[in-house]
Design an enzyme around this catalytic site. Structure first.
Site, mmCIF file in Angstrom:
data_model
loop_
_atom_site.group_PDB
_atom_site.id
_atom_site.type_symbol
_atom_site.label_atom_id
_atom_site.label_comp_id
_atom_site.label_asym_id
_atom_site.label_seq_id
_atom_site.Cartn_x
_atom_site.Cartn_y
_atom_site.Cartn_z
ATOM 1 N N LYS A 1 46.645 64.031 46.255
ATOM 2 C CA LYS A 1 47.235 63.715 44.943
ATOM 3 C C LYS A 1 48.700 64.137 44.893
ATOM 4 O O LYS A 1 49.578 63.366 44.523
ATOM 5 C CB LYS A 1 46.425 64.438 43.845
ATOM 6 N N LYS B 1 41.181 74.081 44.773
ATOM 7 C CA LYS B 1 40.260 73.882 43.641
ATOM 8 C C LYS B 1 39.379 75.121 43.525
ATOM 9 O O LYS B 1 39.038 75.750 44.537
ATOM 10 C CB LYS B 1 39.363 72.652 43.897
ATOM 11 N N PRO C 1 43.195 73.789 34.293
ATOM 12 C CA PRO C 1 41.886 73.368 33.784
ATOM 13 C C PRO C 1 41.315 72.178 34.552
ATOM 14 O O PRO C 1 42.062 71.409 35.151
ATOM 15 C CB PRO C 1 42.165 72.964 32.331
ATOM 16 N N ASP C 2 40.024 72.035 34.524
ATOM 17 C CA ASP C 2 39.344 70.840 35.045
ATOM 18 C C ASP C 2 38.102 70.664 34.172
ATOM 19 O O ASP C 2 38.012 71.266 33.089
ATOM 20 C CB ASP C 2 38.993 71.029 36.531
ATOM 21 N N LEU D 1 33.821 59.094 27.576
ATOM 22 C CA LEU D 1 34.812 59.258 26.502
ATOM 23 C C LEU D 1 35.078 60.739 26.246
ATOM 24 O O LEU D 1 34.970 61.226 25.125
ATOM 25 C CB LEU D 1 34.315 58.561 25.230
ATOM 26 N N GLY E 1 39.086 60.260 28.841
ATOM 27 C CA GLY E 1 38.551 58.936 28.512
ATOM 28 C C GLY E 1 38.891 58.504 27.092
ATOM 29 O O GLY E 1 39.261 57.346 26.859
ATOM 30 N N ALA F 1 34.352 59.618 33.881
ATOM 31 C CA ALA F 1 33.378 60.709 33.693
ATOM 32 C C ALA F 1 33.400 61.575 34.951
ATOM 33 O O ALA F 1 34.460 62.006 35.373
ATOM 34 C CB ALA F 1 32.002 60.138 33.398
ATOM 35 N N ASN G 1 37.772 62.073 39.128
ATOM 36 C CA ASN G 1 37.966 62.522 40.504
ATOM 37 C C ASN G 1 36.743 62.158 41.345
ATOM 38 O O ASN G 1 35.638 62.040 40.823
ATOM 39 C CB ASN G 1 38.143 64.049 40.528
HETATM 40 N N1 NAD Z 1 41.545 66.457 32.262
HETATM 41 C C1 NAD Z 1 42.470 66.035 33.116
HETATM 42 O O1 NAD Z 1 43.691 66.113 32.870
HETATM 43 C C2 NAD Z 1 42.033 65.393 34.400
HETATM 44 C C3 NAD Z 1 42.989 65.232 35.419
HETATM 45 C C4 NAD Z 1 42.609 64.569 36.594
HETATM 46 C C5 NAD Z 1 41.319 64.107 36.738
HETATM 47 N N2 NAD Z 1 40.408 64.320 35.739
HETATM 48 C C6 NAD Z 1 39.045 63.824 35.947
HETATM 49 O O2 NAD Z 1 38.715 62.918 34.909
HETATM 50 C C7 NAD Z 1 37.321 62.999 34.626
HETATM 51 C C8 NAD Z 1 37.116 63.309 33.157
HETATM 52 O O3 NAD Z 1 37.765 64.524 32.838
HETATM 53 P P1 NAD Z 1 37.750 65.100 31.358
HETATM 54 O O4 NAD Z 1 38.711 66.229 31.336
HETATM 55 O O5 NAD Z 1 37.903 63.971 30.386
HETATM 56 O O6 NAD Z 1 36.274 65.658 31.309
HETATM 57 P P2 NAD Z 1 35.319 65.807 30.010
HETATM 58 O O7 NAD Z 1 34.262 66.757 30.417
HETATM 59 O O8 NAD Z 1 36.119 66.089 28.787
HETATM 60 O O9 NAD Z 1 34.719 64.341 29.818
HETATM 61 C C9 NAD Z 1 33.736 63.782 30.624
HETATM 62 C C10 NAD Z 1 32.939 62.841 29.724
HETATM 63 O O10 NAD Z 1 32.073 62.067 30.560
HETATM 64 C C11 NAD Z 1 30.781 62.030 29.956
HETATM 65 N N3 NAD Z 1 29.813 61.792 31.025
HETATM 66 C C12 NAD Z 1 29.348 62.665 31.961
HETATM 67 N N4 NAD Z 1 28.492 62.047 32.794
HETATM 68 C C13 NAD Z 1 28.427 60.754 32.386
HETATM 69 C C14 NAD Z 1 27.722 59.618 32.849
HETATM 70 N N5 NAD Z 1 26.904 59.679 33.900
HETATM 71 N N6 NAD Z 1 27.893 58.445 32.203
HETATM 72 C C15 NAD Z 1 28.705 58.367 31.127
HETATM 73 N N7 NAD Z 1 29.406 59.413 30.641
HETATM 74 C C16 NAD Z 1 29.265 60.592 31.270
HETATM 75 C C17 NAD Z 1 30.639 63.363 29.251
HETATM 76 O O11 NAD Z 1 29.663 63.308 28.230
HETATM 77 C C18 NAD Z 1 32.073 63.550 28.694
HETATM 78 O O12 NAD Z 1 32.234 62.942 27.427
HETATM 79 C C19 NAD Z 1 36.769 64.073 35.573
HETATM 80 O O13 NAD Z 1 36.280 63.454 36.732
HETATM 81 C C20 NAD Z 1 38.002 64.904 35.903
HETATM 82 O O14 NAD Z 1 37.869 65.563 37.145
HETATM 83 C C21 NAD Z 1 40.739 64.937 34.589
#
Ligand code: NAD
Length: 351
Positions: A60, A72, A110-111, A177, A181, A233, A256
């Site tokens: 990345k 990580k 955070p993650d 979402l 999302g 998700a 990810n």
């Molecule tokens: N937060 C960031 O800035 C960031 C940066 C890079 C990558 N990501 C990646 O993006 C993704 C989402 O991150 P986030 O911070 O929004 O996490 P989050 O935990 O806030 O959101 C994840 C959402 O996905 C839903 N979910 C989980 N399993 C599911 C499934 N099988 N089907 C449908 N929905 C499902 C959960 O209910 C939740 O609403 C992760 O993979 C994370 O690693 C996030």
């Protein structure tokens, strides 16, 4: 072969939970990468996640042209574990001690499962932490920037597929979402995208109603007949089986580790489904944190750097076309070139 520079695993003395830190590479600079606090059937599944996620962080940063390496941290919660606020603080202090022992070769952010408030607790112990709340001098929530970066990737894709970066009227299906999302769904709705969404948490239907988006179950949405499928998700959504059933022209999203196994990138290519690697489309949050906190960019400059993902994706798609490879292979090649350029030959090939 062990690709990682260092892996630390410790049962947290305060929390009694497995704390796993995977330092993949410091070739481009001190490593950075988030803290995932998640449930796993076995702590070794958390280790597997940490190994894959930290390697993806190296890619990345390299593809984004930043001088950071990949790392990580994972705290593997046994299924069903609930953390009260005292135990959550214990987790953060356990993590903070481990990070502090790295002497600045890795900083956390955070993650999934953690937020800027957790980074504030870690910041009580160690300075090696990103995304503390803004009132504590950090860059705060990364998810709006991650969503912005994914939007930039979608524009580049649209120009490539349809000759126009304008997303109005395109049909997209978004899975998850959560923090990223929901932001992304709102950006896409504002662009006039015809959205279908889902989440395992059905209370998120309210967001769909608010945006005028269609709702499908998580099982149905994967095979929706749309222009783009957007995984937002957790990882592993693209399995061999799922790829055979897809009806979209492209998969681009912030989640990810979207590929269940690396070979899936080739299967997508064979089906002429464009997959923009997750470590490229999800880089916006990391780019914002590094540029504002390390490079001291102002908000506009950082935003321009996040939006530069559009140019990166365009370049990757052109290279992939020219060389007859997948965008994933083109991105690996770009990252390796940058890493090789940063590491003296004598260190990259020890005898
Ligand atoms: N937060 C960031 O800035 C960031 C940066 C890079 C990558 N990501 C990646 O993006 C993704 C989402 O991150 P986030 O911070 O929004 O996490 P989050 O935990 O806030 O959101 C994840 C959402 O996905 C839903 N979910 C989980 N399993 C599911 C499934 N099988 N089907 C449908 N929905 C499902 C959960 O209910 C939740 O609403 C992760 O993979 C994370 O690693 C996030």
């Amino acid at each position: 072969m062990l690709d990682h520079e260092k892996i630390l695993i410790r049962r947290g003395p305060r929390s009694d939970l497995p704390v796993i830190l995977a330092l993949h590479s410091t070739a481009l600079g001190p490593a950075a990468g988030g803290l995932r606090l998640w449930h796993y059937p076995d702590w070794r599944d958390g280790l597997t996640d940490a190994l894959r996620l930290s390697a993806a962080m190296t890619l990345k940063f390299a593809v984004a042209g930043l001088t950071s390496g990949g790392g990580k941290t994972v705290v593997a919660l046994p299924q069903g574990t609930r953390l009260d606020s005292a135990r959550r603080r214990d987790v953060m202090y356990d993590v903070a001690d481990m990070i502090d022992s790295m002497d600045g070769s890795y900083a956390v952010g955070p993650d999934v499962g953690t937020a800027p408030a957790d980074m504030a607790v870690i910041g009580e112990v160690t300075p090696h932490v990103f995304c503390k709340p803004e009132d504590l001098g950090g860059s705060g929530d990364s998810s709006p920037h991650t969503a912005q970066g994914t939007l930039a990737a979608l524009r580049a894709l649209s120009r490539r597929l349809y000759g126009d970066a304008n997303l109005e009227g395109r049909r997209m299906a978004l899975i998850g979402l959560g923090h990223v999302g929901e932001h992304l769904a709102r950006l896409l709705a504002a662009e006039g995208v015809e959205l279908t969404v889902t989440d395992i948490d059905t209370s998120k239907m309210e967001i769909a109603e608010d945006l005028g988006a269609a709702w499908r179950s998580p099982d149905e949405i994967v095979t929706a007949d749309v222009d783009v499928l957007i995984p937002a998700a957790l990882g592993g959504v693209l399995t061999t089986q799922v790829v055979g059933d897809l009806r979209c022209r492209a998969v681009v999203g912030p989640a990810n580790n979207q590929l269940a196994t690396p070979e899936v990138a080739e299967l997508l290519h064979q089906r002429s489904i464009v997959w923009i690697p997750d470590y490229v489309a999800s880089a916006g949050g990391a780019i914002n944190a590094i540029t504002t906190e390390l490079y001291e960019f102002g908000a506009d400059q950082a935003r321009a750097r996040v939006n530069a993902i559009e140019g990166t994706v365009t370049a990757l798609l052109e290279t992939a076309d020219d060389l007859g490879v997948t965008p994933d292979q083109a991105a690996h090649e770009m990252a390796q070139r940058r890493i090789r350029a940063a590491v003296p030959e004598s260190l990259s090939h020890p005898h």
